[in-house]
Write a protein that holds these residues in place. Structure first.
Motif, PDB file in Angstrom:
ATOM      1  N   GLU A  55     -63.801-113.923 -23.159  1.00 49.94           N
ATOM      2  CA  GLU A  55     -62.961-112.772 -22.849  1.00 49.94           C
ATOM      3  C   GLU A  55     -62.771-112.685 -21.349  1.00 49.94           C
ATOM      4  O   GLU A  55     -63.719-112.881 -20.590  1.00 49.94           O
ATOM      5  N   GLN A  56     -61.547-112.423 -20.941  1.00 47.99           N
ATOM      6  CA  GLN A  56     -61.209-112.310 -19.527  1.00 47.99           C
ATOM      7  C   GLN A  56     -60.303-111.110 -19.332  1.00 47.99           C
ATOM      8  O   GLN A  56     -59.462-110.823 -20.177  1.00 47.99           O
ATOM      9  N   THR A  57     -60.465-110.429 -18.214  1.00 47.00           N
ATOM     10  CA  THR A  57     -59.512-109.417 -17.801  1.00 47.00           C
ATOM     11  C   THR A  57     -58.889-109.918 -16.510  1.00 47.00           C
ATOM     12  O   THR A  57     -59.568-110.048 -15.495  1.00 47.00           O
ATOM     13  N   LEU A  58     -57.609-110.240 -16.600  1.00 43.29           N
ATOM     14  CA  LEU A  58     -56.922-110.776 -15.438  1.00 43.29           C
ATOM     15  C   LEU A  58     -56.514-109.643 -14.508  1.00 43.29           C
ATOM     16  O   LEU A  58     -56.105-108.577 -14.965  1.00 43.29           O
ATOM     17  N   PRO A  59     -56.606-109.851 -13.204  1.00 42.72           N
ATOM     18  CA  PRO A  59     -56.204-108.808 -12.257  1.00 42.72           C
ATOM     19  C   PRO A  59     -54.740-108.420 -12.449  1.00 42.72           C
ATOM     20  O   PRO A  59     -53.916-109.243 -12.862  1.00 42.72           O
ATOM     21  N   SER A  60     -54.404-107.184 -12.145  1.00 39.21           N
ATOM     22  CA  SER A  60     -53.038-106.704 -12.338  1.00 39.21           C
ATOM     23  C   SER A  60     -52.041-107.416 -11.435  1.00 39.21           C
ATOM     24  O   SER A  60     -50.846-107.405 -11.692  1.00 39.21           O
ATOM     25  N   PHE A  61     -52.516-108.057 -10.379  1.00 38.99           N
ATOM     26  CA  PHE A  61     -51.609-108.767  -9.476  1.00 38.99           C
ATOM     27  C   PHE A  61     -51.409-110.234  -9.868  1.00 38.99           C
ATOM     28  O   PHE A  61     -50.751-110.984  -9.152  1.00 38.99           O
ATOM     29  N   THR A  62     -51.952-110.662 -11.001  1.00 37.48           N
ATOM     30  CA  THR A  62     -51.783-112.038 -11.465  1.00 37.48           C
ATOM     31  C   THR A  62     -50.307-112.311 -11.705  1.00 37.48           C
ATOM     32  O   THR A  62     -49.639-111.552 -12.402  1.00 37.48           O
ATOM     33  N   PRO A  63     -49.770-113.390 -11.139  1.00 35.96           N
ATOM     34  CA  PRO A  63     -48.341-113.681 -11.331  1.00 35.96           C
ATOM     35  C   PRO A  63     -48.019-113.986 -12.789  1.00 35.96           C
ATOM     36  O   PRO A  63     -48.765-114.708 -13.449  1.00 35.96           O
ATOM     37  N   PRO A  64     -46.920-113.458 -13.294  1.00 33.99           N
ATOM     38  CA  PRO A  64     -46.505-113.793 -14.655  1.00 33.99           C
ATOM     39  C   PRO A  64     -45.992-115.226 -14.707  1.00 33.99           C
ATOM     40  O   PRO A  64     -45.590-115.796 -13.692  1.00 33.99           O
ATOM     41  N   GLY A  65     -46.052-115.822 -15.886  1.00 33.30           N
ATOM     42  CA  GLY A  65     -45.523-117.169 -16.056  1.00 33.30           C
ATOM     43  C   GLY A  65     -46.390-118.016 -16.963  1.00 33.30           C
ATOM     44  O   GLY A  65     -47.248-117.512 -17.685  1.00 33.30           O
ATOM     45  N   SER A  66     -46.179-119.317 -16.902  1.00 30.64           N
ATOM     46  CA  SER A  66     -46.880-120.280 -17.755  1.00 30.64           C
ATOM     47  C   SER A  66     -48.073-120.875 -17.026  1.00 30.64           C
ATOM     48  O   SER A  66     -47.949-121.329 -15.892  1.00 30.64           O
ATOM     49  N   TYR A  67     -49.210-120.891 -17.707  1.00 26.19           N
ATOM     50  CA  TYR A  67     -50.460-121.428 -17.177  1.00 26.19           C
ATOM     51  C   TYR A  67     -50.956-122.527 -18.106  1.00 26.19           C
ATOM     52  O   TYR A  67     -50.547-122.619 -19.254  1.00 26.19           O
ATOM     53  N   ARG A  68     -51.864-123.339 -17.605  1.00 25.73           N
ATOM     54  CA  ARG A  68     -52.500-124.390 -18.413  1.00 25.73           C
ATOM     55  C   ARG A  68     -54.006-124.273 -18.221  1.00 25.73           C
ATOM     56  O   ARG A  68     -54.491-124.151 -17.095  1.00 25.73           O
ATOM     57  N   LEU A  69     -54.749-124.273 -19.321  1.00 24.41           N
ATOM     58  CA  LEU A  69     -56.204-124.178 -19.279  1.00 24.41           C
ATOM     59  C   LEU A  69     -56.788-125.478 -19.820  1.00 24.41           C
ATOM     60  O   LEU A  69     -56.349-125.977 -20.857  1.00 24.41           O
ATOM     61  N   GLN A  70     -57.760-126.027 -19.086  1.00 24.17           N
ATOM     62  CA  GLN A  70     -58.518-127.185 -19.571  1.00 24.17           C
ATOM     63  C   GLN A  70     -59.954-126.744 -19.762  1.00 24.17           C
ATOM     64  O   GLN A  70     -60.541-126.109 -18.884  1.00 24.17           O
ATOM     65  N   MET A  71     -60.520-127.057 -20.933  1.00 26.72           N
ATOM     66  CA  MET A  71     -61.887-126.680 -21.245  1.00 26.72           C
ATOM     67  C   MET A  71     -62.663-127.921 -21.645  1.00 26.72           C
ATOM     68  O   MET A  71     -62.252-128.663 -22.543  1.00 26.72           O
ATOM     69  N   LYS A  72     -63.774-128.154 -20.936  1.00 27.77           N
ATOM     70  CA  LYS A  72     -64.683-129.249 -21.270  1.00 27.77           C
ATOM     71  C   LYS A  72     -65.983-128.649 -21.765  1.00 27.77           C
ATOM     72  O   LYS A  72     -66.496-127.703 -21.174  1.00 27.77           O
ATOM     73  N   LEU A  73     -66.515-129.217 -22.834  1.00 31.67           N
ATOM     74  CA  LEU A  73     -67.848-128.867 -23.307  1.00 31.67           C
ATOM     75  C   LEU A  73     -68.743-130.042 -22.963  1.00 31.67           C
ATOM     76  O   LEU A  73     -68.522-131.167 -23.430  1.00 31.67           O
ATOM     77  N   LEU A  74     -69.718-129.783 -22.091  1.00 30.56           N
ATOM     78  CA  LEU A  74     -70.656-130.814 -21.660  1.00 30.56           C
ATOM     79  C   LEU A  74     -72.001-130.559 -22.319  1.00 30.56           C
ATOM     80  O   LEU A  74     -72.463-129.419 -22.389  1.00 30.56           O
ATOM     81  N   GLY A  75     -72.632-131.634 -22.787  1.00 31.61           N
ATOM     82  CA  GLY A  75     -73.913-131.524 -23.479  1.00 31.61           C
ATOM     83  C   GLY A  75     -75.092-131.467 -22.530  1.00 31.61           C
ATOM     84  O   GLY A  75     -74.953-131.334 -21.316  1.00 31.61           O
ATOM     85  N   GLU A  76     -76.254-131.597 -23.128  1.00 32.61           N
ATOM     86  CA  GLU A  76     -77.528-131.457 -22.422  1.00 32.61           C
ATOM     87  C   GLU A  76     -77.641-132.386 -21.201  1.00 32.61           C
ATOM     88  O   GLU A  76     -78.164-132.002 -20.166  1.00 32.61           O
ATOM     89  N   ASN A  77     -77.118-133.592 -21.303  1.00 33.54           N
ATOM     90  CA  ASN A  77     -77.192-134.556 -20.201  1.00 33.54           C
ATOM     91  C   ASN A  77     -75.841-134.743 -19.520  1.00 33.54           C
ATOM     92  O   ASN A  77     -75.523-135.817 -19.025  1.00 33.54           O
ATOM     93  N   ASN A  78     -75.018-133.709 -19.530  1.00 35.59           N
ATOM     94  CA  ASN A  78     -73.662-133.711 -18.957  1.00 35.59           C
ATOM     95  C   ASN A  78     -72.708-134.685 -19.641  1.00 35.59           C
ATOM     96  O   ASN A  78     -71.688-135.047 -19.071  1.00 35.59           O
ATOM     97  N   GLU A  79     -73.022-135.103 -20.878  1.00 34.42           N
ATOM     98  CA  GLU A  79     -72.080-135.950 -21.606  1.00 34.42           C
ATOM     99  C   GLU A  79     -70.946-135.068 -22.130  1.00 34.42           C
ATOM    100  O   GLU A  79     -71.167-133.932 -22.527  1.00 34.42           O
ATOM    101  N   GLU A  80     -69.733-135.598 -22.106  1.00 32.54           N
ATOM    102  CA  GLU A  80     -68.561-134.837 -22.521  1.00 32.54           C
ATOM    103  C   GLU A  80     -68.497-134.802 -24.040  1.00 32.54           C
ATOM    104  O   GLU A  80     -68.251-135.822 -24.684  1.00 32.54           O
ATOM    105  N   LEU A  81     -68.725-133.621 -24.624  1.00 35.53           N
ATOM    106  CA  LEU A  81     -68.703-133.465 -26.079  1.00 35.53           C
ATOM    107  C   LEU A  81     -67.289-133.236 -26.586  1.00 35.53           C
ATOM    108  O   LEU A  81     -66.951-133.637 -27.696  1.00 35.53           O
ATOM    109  N   THR A  82     -66.477-132.551 -25.793  1.00 38.60           N
ATOM    110  CA  THR A  82     -65.051-132.412 -26.093  1.00 38.60           C
ATOM    111  C   THR A  82     -64.337-131.976 -24.832  1.00 38.60           C
ATOM    112  O   THR A  82     -64.963-131.461 -23.890  1.00 38.60           O
ATOM    113  N   CYS A  83     -63.033-132.160 -24.814  1.00 39.39           N
ATOM    114  CA  CYS A  83     -62.201-131.736 -23.705  1.00 39.39           C
ATOM    115  C   CYS A  83     -60.804-131.494 -24.261  1.00 39.39           C
ATOM    116  O   CYS A  83     -60.211-132.394 -24.874  1.00 39.39           O
ATOM    117  N   ILE A  84     -60.316-130.261 -24.106  1.00 38.00           N
ATOM    118  CA  ILE A  84     -58.971-129.921 -24.580  1.00 38.00           C
ATOM    119  C   ILE A  84     -58.214-129.201 -23.470  1.00 38.00           C
ATOM    120  O   ILE A  84     -58.811-128.687 -22.518  1.00 38.00           O
TER     121      ILE A  84
END
Length: 154
Positions: A110-139
């Motif tokens: 959950e995030q609350t974006l500041p009211s001054f955040t510019p409107p428009g299109s954004y891209r989010l990248q999320m990596k899940l790293l495991g116990e030894n920093n191995e990449e379990l997934t990335c989307i």
């Protein structure tokens, strides 16, 4: 008179249906490396509300599954606005998901974006790293921040 009232009621119903449909949406996502077989498979991304409203809480839910038992890890999130990197954060995986995680689970943020955040299109990248920093997934997936807050119809 009755036909004007009926037309108004139909317009209100149509507007209410459009607003409720736009409050939550499944987002299309892509794996960061399409040829890679990640141990954690993502089945869906949900953004509530969609588009995201500046100054109000937004929830990102990622449905996933794995055959592994994840006892420790971290989520690394990066956000870009056009070509500009605008935000990074790292979360302890087990603070948002019961650990050990195996089978099907949901990652929620959950995030609350500041009211001054510019409107428009954004891209989010999320990596899940495991116990030894191995990449379990990335989307990655796109989301929008609206120009104005929606107004409730009374």
């Amino acid at each position: 008179m009755a036909s004007n009232r009926r037309l108004r009621d139909l317009l209100l119903l149509a507007a209410a249906l459009m607003l409720s449909a736009s409050c939550a949406a499944a987002a299309d996502f892509q794996y960061c490396n399409k040829g890679r077989h990640y141990p954690v498979k993502v089945s869906g991304v949900e953004i509530v509300p969609d588009p995201v409203v500046r100054g109000e809480r937004a929830t990102f839910k990622i449905s996933a599954s794995t055959d592994k038992s994840i006892v420790k890890g971290k989520l690394v999130v990066d956000v870009t606005y056009f070509i500009f990197h605008v935000h990074s954060e790292t979360h302890d995986f087990c603070s948002g998901t019961p650990c050990p995680a195996s089978g099907e689970f949901v990652l929620a943020s959950e995030q609350t974006l500041p009211s001054f955040t510019p409107p428009g299109s954004y891209r989010l990248q999320m990596k899940l790293l495991g116990e030894n920093n191995e990449e379990l997934t990335c989307i990655s997936f796109g989301f929008s921040i609206g120009f104005i807050a929606p107004v409730a119809i009374i």
